[in-house]
Design a protein around this motif. Structure first.
Motif, mmCIF file in Angstrom:
data_model
loop_
_atom_site.group_PDB
_atom_site.id
_atom_site.type_symbol
_atom_site.label_atom_id
_atom_site.label_comp_id
_atom_site.label_asym_id
_atom_site.label_seq_id
_atom_site.Cartn_x
_atom_site.Cartn_y
_atom_site.Cartn_z
ATOM 1 N N GLY A 136 23.942 51.239 95.054
ATOM 2 C CA GLY A 136 25.046 50.519 94.414
ATOM 3 C C GLY A 136 24.540 49.580 93.329
ATOM 4 O O GLY A 136 23.335 49.483 93.050
ATOM 5 N N THR A 137 25.477 48.871 92.728
ATOM 6 C CA THR A 137 25.153 47.940 91.641
ATOM 7 C C THR A 137 24.163 46.869 92.084
ATOM 8 O O THR A 137 23.333 46.396 91.292
ATOM 9 N N ILE A 157 21.946 55.272 96.231
ATOM 10 C CA ILE A 157 22.920 56.062 95.466
ATOM 11 C C ILE A 157 24.164 55.229 95.134
ATOM 12 O O ILE A 157 24.380 54.160 95.701
ATOM 13 N N ASN A 158 24.966 55.774 94.222
ATOM 14 C CA ASN A 158 26.286 55.196 93.960
ATOM 15 C C ASN A 158 27.159 55.401 95.184
ATOM 16 O O ASN A 158 27.115 56.466 95.811
ATOM 17 N N SER A 159 28.009 54.427 95.471
ATOM 18 C CA SER A 159 28.770 54.537 96.712
ATOM 19 C C SER A 159 29.834 55.619 96.655
ATOM 20 O O SER A 159 30.344 56.047 97.690
ATOM 21 N N GLY A 180 27.214 50.055 97.415
ATOM 22 C CA GLY A 180 28.034 50.009 96.205
ATOM 23 C C GLY A 180 29.432 49.512 96.528
ATOM 24 O O GLY A 180 29.964 49.788 97.613
ATOM 25 N N THR A 181 30.027 48.792 95.577
ATOM 26 C CA THR A 181 31.334 48.203 95.881
ATOM 27 C C THR A 181 32.488 49.198 95.740
ATOM 28 O O THR A 181 33.559 48.968 96.286
ATOM 29 N N ASP A 182 32.246 50.301 95.005
ATOM 30 C CA ASP A 182 33.372 51.227 94.764
ATOM 31 C C ASP A 182 33.965 51.775 96.062
ATOM 32 O O ASP A 182 35.173 51.985 96.153
ATOM 33 N N SER A 183 33.107 52.033 97.035
ATOM 34 C CA SER A 183 33.633 52.595 98.296
ATOM 35 C C SER A 183 33.231 51.752 99.499
ATOM 36 O O SER A 183 33.290 52.243 100.629
ATOM 37 N N ALA A 203 27.399 44.011 94.913
ATOM 38 C CA ALA A 203 27.428 43.136 93.734
ATOM 39 C C ALA A 203 28.369 43.744 92.707
ATOM 40 O O ALA A 203 28.432 44.955 92.549
ATOM 41 N N LYS A 217 39.080 46.748 97.199
ATOM 42 C CA LYS A 217 38.625 46.369 95.853
ATOM 43 C C LYS A 217 39.840 46.418 94.929
ATOM 44 O O LYS A 217 40.477 47.466 94.800
HETATM 45 N N1 ASP Z 1 29.098 52.302 90.963
HETATM 46 C C1 ASP Z 1 28.758 51.259 91.879
HETATM 47 C C2 ASP Z 1 28.862 51.794 93.307
HETATM 48 O O1 ASP Z 1 27.914 52.368 93.764
HETATM 49 C C3 ASP Z 1 29.607 50.081 91.661
HETATM 50 C C4 ASP Z 1 29.167 48.874 92.454
HETATM 51 O O2 ASP Z 1 28.313 48.894 93.313
HETATM 52 O O3 ASP Z 1 29.772 47.819 92.178
HETATM 53 O O4 ASP Z 1 29.870 51.651 93.964
#
Ligand code: ASP
Length: 330
Positions: A14-15, A56-58, A86-89, A112, A160
């Motif tokens: 994630g971010t 990885i990206n969420s 990651g915040t997306d999921s 984050a 979110k």
């Molecule tokens: N694209 C990132 C994720 O993995 C976004 C984040 O972490 O804020 O969800």
């Protein structure tokens, strides 16, 4: 021996793990260990160990990843857990874990909104707040929580609600359950635990297929053709329809739902974002009474993503429609 709590930080990417590369774009580069080593204050509150689970990206985190996370947690003897994600999921993993978490130990997810190369990076502050929460006795028996922006959210309510601001997370309908003040945890309410599944019952040999539950959003004038394609394909065991208002669809969509319920479990949620789906008010075709008669399950107050997770776990556990309906009465 130190009397500080032993916290395991499980890093998923994630971010929060991102920095900018030579071309100026953000990419995952920081390991869980690096994240922890960057925050000297952590040692004042807990003994932290780390494990790198994913990087990885969420949006690519799967149900199987969440089940593996739970397995990892149940295989260790730590006092609490921080998951960087990651915040997306993050709300999906948190909700899944909350439905299968069987001990009183705190599990706190954090992430984050701003990556580590930005002046407004929030990752370190969020990890510190999550670790303080996971190490605090008040967090026992509260299931799974999400902590960002010094705010403590229950997994069952958090979502979110903004693409980029550090205060992107809100809890609906009731609001957050606590906050961090001067690095102290303040909890303003206690929740009843809500484990609905035993992880041992979620070992389906065909987990990926059985848990492949799409969500389709319905709209005014929906001709039902997408639903027809889905049910004709005979590839799915369950489907979420994010309906209008109290859980309603068009007449053409209702016709397709009547056919689809012979093939798969259909759950209706409301795309309004708050309140419960109705049960016994409207009598038109496509309204809730008609849809219930056609065999759908009304999701109650769960949003489409939450309903999807509950249906996935129910299908993986091999439950029949009656038992699934019962799970939705939460
Ligand atoms: N694209 C990132 C994720 O993995 C976004 C984040 O972490 O804020 O969800």
């Amino acid at each position: 021996m130190s009397n500080k709590k032993r916290i395991l930080l499980i890093a998923c990417g994630g971010t929060i793990a991102c920095t900018t590369d030579a071309t100026g774009v953000a990419k995952q580069s920081l390991s869980g260990e690096q994240l922890v080593n960057n925050i000297s204050q952590l040692a004042d509150y807990a003994e932290i160990e780390t494990v790198q689970f994913r990087q990885i990206n969420s949006s690519s985190i799967t149900l199987n990843d969440a089940l593996e996370l739970m397995k990892l947690i149940n295989s260790t003897e730590h006092d609490g857990y921080v998951i960087t994600h990651g915040t997306d999921s993050i709300e999906e993993t948190a909700f899944t874990l909350d439905l299968i978490h069987s001990s009183s130990k705190p599990i706190v997810l954090t992430g984050a909104m701003r990556h580590a190369s930005l002046p407004s990076a929030d990752g370190n502050a969020n990890i510190l707040a999550a670790a303080i929460t996971a190490a605090d006795a008040k967090s026992a028996d509260q299931g799974v929580m999400v902590v960002l922006n010094d705010t403590v959210h229950a997994a069952r309510f958090v979502t979110k609600a903004h693409t980029s601001r550090p205060d992107a997370f809100i809890s609906k309908p009731g609001g957050a359950i606590g906050w961090l003040s001067e690095n102290r945890l303040v909890m303003i309410t206690r929740l009843q635990r809500r484990q609905l599944f035993n992880p041992e019952d979620l070992r389906h040999p065909d987990l990926v297929n059985i848990s492949n539950v799409p969500i389709i959003t319905s709209y005014s004038g929906d001709d039902g053709k997408l639903l027809k394609l889905i049910s004709d394909s005979k590839q799915f065991h369950g489907l979420i329809i994010d309906g209008l208002g109290g859980g309603h669809v068009s007449e053409l969509m209702a016709e397709q739902i009547d056919i689809a319920t012979n093939e798969l479990i259909v759950v209706i949620t409301s795309r309004t974002g708050e309140g419960s789906t109705l049960q016994e008010t409207y009598g038109n075709i496509g309204s809730e009474i008609d849809l219930i008669n056609k065999g759908v399950i009304m999701a109650g107050w769960l949003n489409a993503t939450q309903a999807r997770i509950l249906l996935q776990l129910s299908l993986v556990a091999g439950l029949d429609k009656h038992a699934i309906e019962h799970k939705f009465l939460i």
